[in-house]
Design a protein around this motif. Structure first.
Motif, mmCIF file in Angstrom:
data_model
loop_
_atom_site.group_PDB
_atom_site.id
_atom_site.type_symbol
_atom_site.label_atom_id
_atom_site.label_comp_id
_atom_site.label_asym_id
_atom_site.label_seq_id
_atom_site.Cartn_x
_atom_site.Cartn_y
_atom_site.Cartn_z
ATOM 1 N N LEU A 123 41.197 30.776 42.887
ATOM 2 C CA LEU A 123 42.226 31.644 42.318
ATOM 3 C C LEU A 123 43.582 31.323 42.913
ATOM 4 C CD1 LEU A 123 40.571 35.181 42.413
ATOM 5 C CD2 LEU A 123 40.908 33.711 40.445
ATOM 6 N N THR A 124 44.584 31.397 42.093
ATOM 7 C CA THR A 124 45.962 31.309 42.550
ATOM 8 C C THR A 124 46.571 32.692 42.362
ATOM 9 O OG1 THR A 124 46.137 28.993 41.883
ATOM 10 C CG2 THR A 124 48.203 30.198 42.193
ATOM 11 N N ILE A 125 47.165 33.215 43.402
ATOM 12 C CA ILE A 125 47.784 34.543 43.331
ATOM 13 C C ILE A 125 49.115 34.417 42.604
ATOM 14 C CG2 ILE A 125 48.695 36.468 44.676
ATOM 15 C CD1 ILE A 125 46.723 35.623 46.909
ATOM 16 N N ASP A 126 49.321 35.284 41.605
ATOM 17 C CA ASP A 126 50.577 35.281 40.861
ATOM 18 C C ASP A 126 51.759 35.501 41.800
ATOM 19 O OD1 ASP A 126 48.999 35.035 38.620
ATOM 20 O OD2 ASP A 126 49.269 37.119 37.967
ATOM 21 N N ALA A 127 52.867 34.820 41.530
ATOM 22 C CA ALA A 127 54.062 34.926 42.370
ATOM 23 C C ALA A 127 54.603 36.349 42.412
ATOM 24 C CB ALA A 127 55.144 33.968 41.866
ATOM 25 N N ASP A 128 54.378 37.123 41.352
ATOM 26 C CA ASP A 128 54.894 38.494 41.315
ATOM 27 C C ASP A 128 53.844 39.536 41.696
ATOM 28 O OD1 ASP A 128 53.299 38.230 39.082
ATOM 29 O OD2 ASP A 128 54.730 39.138 37.693
ATOM 30 N N ALA A 129 52.764 39.101 42.356
ATOM 31 C CA ALA A 129 51.723 40.040 42.789
ATOM 32 C C ALA A 129 52.301 41.045 43.776
ATOM 33 C CB ALA A 129 50.565 39.284 43.426
ATOM 34 N N GLU B 202 46.224 45.705 49.100
ATOM 35 C CA GLU B 202 44.821 45.355 48.939
ATOM 36 C C GLU B 202 44.511 45.089 47.466
ATOM 37 O OE1 GLU B 202 41.063 48.021 49.449
ATOM 38 O OE2 GLU B 202 41.590 47.195 51.412
ATOM 39 N N HIS B 203 43.795 44.002 47.233
ATOM 40 C CA HIS B 203 43.386 43.616 45.881
ATOM 41 C C HIS B 203 41.871 43.414 45.866
ATOM 42 C CE1 HIS B 203 47.633 42.846 45.591
ATOM 43 N NE2 HIS B 203 47.534 42.448 44.341
ATOM 44 N N ARG B 204 41.228 43.767 44.755
ATOM 45 C CA ARG B 204 39.794 43.582 44.570
ATOM 46 C C ARG B 204 39.527 42.226 43.923
ATOM 47 N NH1 ARG B 204 41.074 48.198 41.902
ATOM 48 N NH2 ARG B 204 40.430 47.328 39.893
ATOM 49 N N ILE B 205 38.424 41.615 44.285
ATOM 50 C CA ILE B 205 37.956 40.416 43.598
ATOM 51 C C ILE B 205 36.773 40.841 42.745
ATOM 52 C CG2 ILE B 205 37.024 38.087 43.816
ATOM 53 C CD1 ILE B 205 38.311 37.998 46.616
ATOM 54 N N GLU B 206 36.942 40.745 41.418
ATOM 55 C CA GLU B 206 35.915 41.163 40.478
ATOM 56 C C GLU B 206 35.432 39.959 39.668
ATOM 57 O OE1 GLU B 206 37.718 44.203 38.093
ATOM 58 O OE2 GLU B 206 37.687 45.655 39.730
ATOM 59 N N LEU C 163 32.046 43.789 42.020
ATOM 60 C CA LEU C 163 33.072 43.754 43.065
ATOM 61 C C LEU C 163 32.566 42.870 44.191
ATOM 62 C CD1 LEU C 163 35.689 44.730 44.429
ATOM 63 C CD2 LEU C 163 34.375 46.673 45.284
ATOM 64 N N LEU C 164 33.243 41.742 44.427
ATOM 65 C CA LEU C 164 32.837 40.834 45.488
ATOM 66 C C LEU C 164 33.401 41.253 46.848
ATOM 67 C CD1 LEU C 164 33.032 37.263 43.941
ATOM 68 C CD2 LEU C 164 31.055 38.768 44.201
ATOM 69 N N GLY C 165 34.559 41.886 46.824
ATOM 70 C CA GLY C 165 35.204 42.295 48.069
ATOM 71 C C GLY C 165 36.681 42.515 47.827
ATOM 72 N N THR C 166 37.430 42.619 48.910
ATOM 73 C CA THR C 166 38.862 42.829 48.817
ATOM 74 C C THR C 166 39.598 41.815 49.689
ATOM 75 O OG1 THR C 166 38.862 44.452 50.599
ATOM 76 C CG2 THR C 166 38.624 45.309 48.357
ATOM 77 N N VAL C 167 40.836 41.579 49.334
ATOM 78 C CA VAL C 167 41.714 40.732 50.128
ATOM 79 C C VAL C 167 43.072 41.400 50.226
ATOM 80 C CG1 VAL C 167 40.568 38.559 49.536
ATOM 81 C CG2 VAL C 167 42.444 39.374 48.129
ATOM 82 N N ALA C 168 43.801 41.086 51.270
ATOM 83 C CA ALA C 168 45.159 41.615 51.424
ATOM 84 C C ALA C 168 46.153 40.574 50.928
ATOM 85 C CB ALA C 168 45.424 41.954 52.882
ATOM 86 N N VAL D 1 42.524 41.925 41.339
ATOM 87 C CA VAL D 1 43.052 43.140 40.717
ATOM 88 C C VAL D 1 43.700 44.026 41.778
ATOM 89 C CG1 VAL D 1 42.463 45.147 39.291
ATOM 90 C CG2 VAL D 1 41.169 43.017 39.038
ATOM 91 N N ASP D 2 44.950 44.470 41.507
ATOM 92 C CA ASP D 2 45.639 45.318 42.483
ATOM 93 C C ASP D 2 45.190 46.776 42.355
ATOM 94 O OD1 ASP D 2 47.149 46.582 40.458
ATOM 95 O OD2 ASP D 2 48.941 45.396 40.850
ATOM 96 N N ALA D 3 45.731 47.639 43.196
ATOM 97 C CA ALA D 3 45.333 49.045 43.246
ATOM 98 C C ALA D 3 45.606 49.783 41.943
ATOM 99 C CB ALA D 3 46.046 49.743 44.405
ATOM 100 N N ASP D 4 46.559 49.299 41.148
ATOM 101 C CA ASP D 4 46.884 49.928 39.867
ATOM 102 C C ASP D 4 46.121 49.316 38.700
ATOM 103 O OD1 ASP D 4 48.685 51.754 41.003
ATOM 104 O OD2 ASP D 4 50.323 50.281 40.922
ATOM 105 N N GLY D 5 45.207 48.392 38.981
ATOM 106 C CA GLY D 5 44.396 47.782 37.939
ATOM 107 C C GLY D 5 45.009 46.567 37.267
ATOM 108 N N ARG D 6 46.148 46.105 37.772
ATOM 109 C CA ARG D 6 46.787 44.918 37.196
ATOM 110 C C ARG D 6 46.142 43.653 37.756
ATOM 111 N NH1 ARG D 6 51.589 48.197 38.238
ATOM 112 N NH2 ARG D 6 51.473 47.297 40.289
ATOM 113 N N ILE D 7 45.915 42.684 36.880
ATOM 114 C CA ILE D 7 45.373 41.395 37.316
ATOM 115 C C ILE D 7 46.501 40.576 37.916
ATOM 116 C CG2 ILE D 7 44.323 39.238 36.538
ATOM 117 C CD1 ILE D 7 42.879 40.870 34.390
#
Length: 94
Positions: A45-51, A55-59, A86-91, A9-15
């Motif tokens: 997980l595969t990160i969406d191409a348009d991510a 910083e993104h949260r792993i929930e 919340l498991l943590g964050t990734v960049a 999940v990004d900072a704006d809450g989008r998956i």
């Protein structure tokens, strides 16, 4: 039986990446679990191409597939404390 969700999940809450699946790829449904049992469940997980970079949260959490209703988290005082861990964050880089 519950379905496990893992969301990036990004900072704006989008998956921006997700996996929703029953534990152990559907081979060990929650109705078979014993009280207090610890179940190891790996997810990829595969990160969406348009991510959006940043910083993104792993929930992680669980829900009823038929209704989409998530299981609540309960804190030590017995109060509801959300519906995802919340498991943590990734960049994510662009």
């Amino acid at each position: 039986d519950y379905t496990v969700f893992v969301h990036l999940v990004d900072a704006d809450g989008r998956i921006s990446g997700q996996q929703d699946i029953e534990p152990e790829g559907g081979f060990y449904r929650t109705s078979f679990w014993d009280v207090g049992e610890v179940v190891r469940d790996e997810h990829e997980l595969t990160i969406d191409a348009d991510a959006i970079p940043g910083e993104h949260r792993i929930e992680v959490g669980m829900y009823v597939l038929a209704t989409g209703q998530r299981l609540p988290l309960v804190d030590e005082a017995g109060e509801t404390a959300g519906d995802a861990v919340l498991l943590g964050t990734v960049a994510v880089r662009g």
